[in-house]
Design a protein around this motif. Structure first.
Motif, short mmCIF file in Angstrom:
data_model
loop_
_atom_site.label_atom_id
_atom_site.label_comp_id
_atom_site.label_asym_id
_atom_site.label_seq_id
_atom_site.Cartn_x
_atom_site.Cartn_y
_atom_site.Cartn_z
N VAL A 4 -5.42 3.16 3.87
CA VAL A 4 -5.07 3.47 2.33
C VAL A 4 -5.54 4.74 1.89
CG1 VAL A 4 -5.59 2.56 0.11
CG2 VAL A 4 -5.11 0.94 1.52
N SER A 5 -6.91 5.16 2.66
CA SER A 5 -7.26 6.51 2.37
C SER A 5 -6.60 7.69 2.76
CB SER A 5 -8.87 6.45 2.55
OG SER A 5 -9.01 6.29 3.74
N SER A 6 -5.91 7.55 3.70
CA SER A 6 -5.36 8.69 4.41
C SER A 6 -4.10 8.81 3.48
CB SER A 6 -4.90 8.47 5.72
OG SER A 6 -3.71 7.62 5.99
N PRO A 7 -3.49 10.25 3.47
CA PRO A 7 -2.25 10.65 2.67
C PRO A 7 -1.03 10.85 3.79
CG PRO A 7 -3.57 12.62 3.70
CD PRO A 7 -4.63 11.56 3.97
N VAL A 8 -1.22 10.01 4.88
CA VAL A 8 -0.30 10.06 5.95
C VAL A 8 0.59 8.95 5.67
CG1 VAL A 8 0.30 10.15 8.27
CG2 VAL A 8 -1.64 11.21 7.44
N PRO A 9 2.02 9.16 5.57
CA PRO A 9 3.02 7.91 5.63
C PRO A 9 2.86 6.78 6.71
CG PRO A 9 4.11 9.90 4.93
CD PRO A 9 2.62 10.18 5.54
N PHE A 10 2.77 5.59 6.52
CA PHE A 10 2.61 4.77 7.55
C PHE A 10 3.99 3.86 7.77
CE2 PHE A 10 0.73 -0.03 8.22
CZ PHE A 10 0.74 0.13 9.66
N LEU A 11 4.39 3.78 8.88
CA LEU A 11 5.71 2.88 9.37
C LEU A 11 5.41 1.77 10.07
CD1 LEU A 11 7.77 5.86 10.45
CD2 LEU A 11 7.73 5.12 8.13
N PHE A 12 5.84 0.60 9.48
CA PHE A 12 5.98 -0.76 10.46
C PHE A 12 7.15 -1.32 10.14
CE2 PHE A 12 4.38 -1.83 6.37
CZ PHE A 12 4.64 -3.15 5.91
N PRO A 13 7.61 -2.12 10.92
CA PRO A 13 8.73 -3.00 10.77
C PRO A 13 8.61 -4.00 9.64
CG PRO A 13 8.06 -3.47 12.82
CD PRO A 13 7.20 -2.28 12.50
N ALA A 14 9.06 -3.94 8.75
CA ALA A 14 8.96 -5.06 7.53
C ALA A 14 10.15 -5.85 7.30
CB ALA A 14 8.33 -4.41 6.44
#
Length: 445
Positions: free
Chosen positions: A215-225
């Motif tokens: 949450v605190s990182s500014p990096v986009p997070f990908l996962f299969p939703a």
């Protein structure tokens, strides 16, 4: 004319008188068993002494006395076809060839079949046992999800007596669980897969281990939703739920969901949306971990939940691996795999099939083949033989030690769709995490 005739008669008489002596001698020399033409006895001194028969048969070089070649039959899914085009096919083909070179009286016949469904491995085992048991294999490689059905049908034999104590203790916990049916080892895991994190070191100095760090990182997070074809929730979200101590069954084994844990998982996703770490449209368009890896490779996101098999086969130096971040920072993944099982119940063939079994699960062979295919080994010894850096091996070892088998399919058939509906409702902003979790729990009732 008369004198010439007399000469011929004289010579004929001479030949006839000596013929009775010559024929027995010729018959003795040639080994023929014919009776002499006349009763005239042959002096014993004129015959060679008889040769006594040998006490034991003397081996000869005739084809009939050569050892028989025994054919061991191995059934494998299409993914493991040693003569196909998939990565690692040539490695398995060479290992089978080397086995026959060492065991010159054995050869291996590989039969390739579909992995699942009608005409698949389990279906053919059942059909052949009733219709043509002679075509059953000695060994078979099955999806671990099919081991229980095969064992319950009496199609495979327990392996505990065929494995050494070292082989049994060398397995990762997930491999022990995947290969067991009612505490018996019915299959030895030769290939596994699970999900892990891939991230870009250029964007992150160190991989996140907890939700707070994501949450605190500014990096986009990908996962299969996105929901799978059967409307099941993807492992990426199921891992988060299980790692937060969520359960999918009640004490009686009935399908069940922990509402409080579900709220915490959905709160995490909601916070990620508000901080733009997650894009709902992006993650909902990803339906499996392969798609997540492919989009990550294409430049999207700074970290992504991916399939380990793809990562370790295709990753380059611009990316790094880590366990999936969880609520409390404790790693967890869900392992699925393939196991080799004994089909023949004939003790003599079992002894021969054991040679091939031990050959294929030997750490050096399994390490070479799994790394070439992208699958993960089921033993610690095989992982130690992978040609990767010590840092990568430490990460992979941590992921594999913490991996668990998937929940039972009949449980997930009920729980999975309920979780997926709730997940989509939260990501699309249709409801709050608490409302979504309550609806999921209520749907089970």
């Amino acid at each position: 004319m008369r004198s010439h005739l007399s000469f011929v008669i004289c010579h004929l008489s001479f030949i006839i008188r000596h013929l009775s002596s010559v024929i027995p001698l010729l018959l003795t020399l040639t080994g023929c068993d014919f009776l002499p033409l006349t009763p005239t006895p042959t002096p014993i001194s004129s015959l060679p002494p008889p040769t006594p028969p040998p006490s034991t048969p003397t081996p000869t070089s005739t084809p009939q006395s050569q050892p028989l070649i025994v054919t061991l039959t191995l059934w494998v899914p299409e993914q493991f076809n040693p003569y196909g085009e998939r990565p690692g096919a040539d490695v398995l083909a060479q290992q089978l060839a080397d086995f026959s070179k060492i065991h010159t009286d054995l050869q291996v016949e590989v039969v390739v079949k579909k992995a699942h469904g009608r005409g698949g491995l389990l279906d053919f085992l059942r059909t052949a046992r009733n219709a043509a048991p002679s075509v059953l294999p000695d060994l078979v490689v099955l999806d671990t999800a099919d081991l229980e059905a095969a064992a319950d049908s009496g199609l495979i034999q327990p392996l505990d007596n065929f494995l050494s104590p070292a082989e049994i203790s060398d397995r990762f916990p997930f491999a022990v669980a995947l290969g067991a049916v009612e505490e018996q080892t019915m299959g030895f895991v030769v290939a596994a897969d699970m999900q892990q994190l891939a991230y870009r070191p250029a964007l992150l100095n160190s991989p996140p281990v907890s939700w707070t760090q994501i949450v605190s990182s500014p990096v986009p997070f990908l996962f299969p939703a996105g929901g799978r074809d059967d409307d099941q929730v993807n492992d990426a979200t199921l891992i988060q739920y299980l790692a937060a101590d969520g359960k999918v069954t009640d004490p009686d084994g009935n399908p069940w969901l922990d509402e409080e844990v579900m709220v915490s998982v959905f709160d995490f996703y909601s916070t990620c949306i508000s901080t733009t770490v997650i894009s709902p449209a992006v993650v909902l368009s990803i339906t499996d971990a392969d798609q997540s890896w492919e989009r990550f490779q294409a430049g999207e996101g700074g970290m992504a939940v991916v399939r380990a098999g793809r990562y370790w086969l295709e990753a380059d130096e611009a990316v790094a691996a880590a366990p999936i971040p969880t609520r409390d920072g404790q790693p967890l993944s869900i392992a699925r795999g393939w196991a080799i099982a004994m089909v023949t119940d004939d003790p003599a063939r079992q002894a021969l099939a054991r040679l091939l079994l031990n050959w294929l699960v030997a750490p050096d062979h399994n390490a070479q083949w799994t790394q070439a295919t992208g699958y993960l080994p089921g033993t610690r010894s095989a992982l130690r033989l992978w040609d990767i850096s010590n840092a990568d091996r430490a990460v992979l070892h941590k992921v594999m030690e913490a991996a668990v088998p998937p929940p039972r399919p009949e449980v997930m058939a009920t729980v999975g769709p309920a979780m997926q509906d709730a997940l989509e409702a939260v990501l699309r902003g249709r409801t709050t995490p608490k409302e979504a979790a309550a609806a999921a729990v209520e749907s089970l009732d």
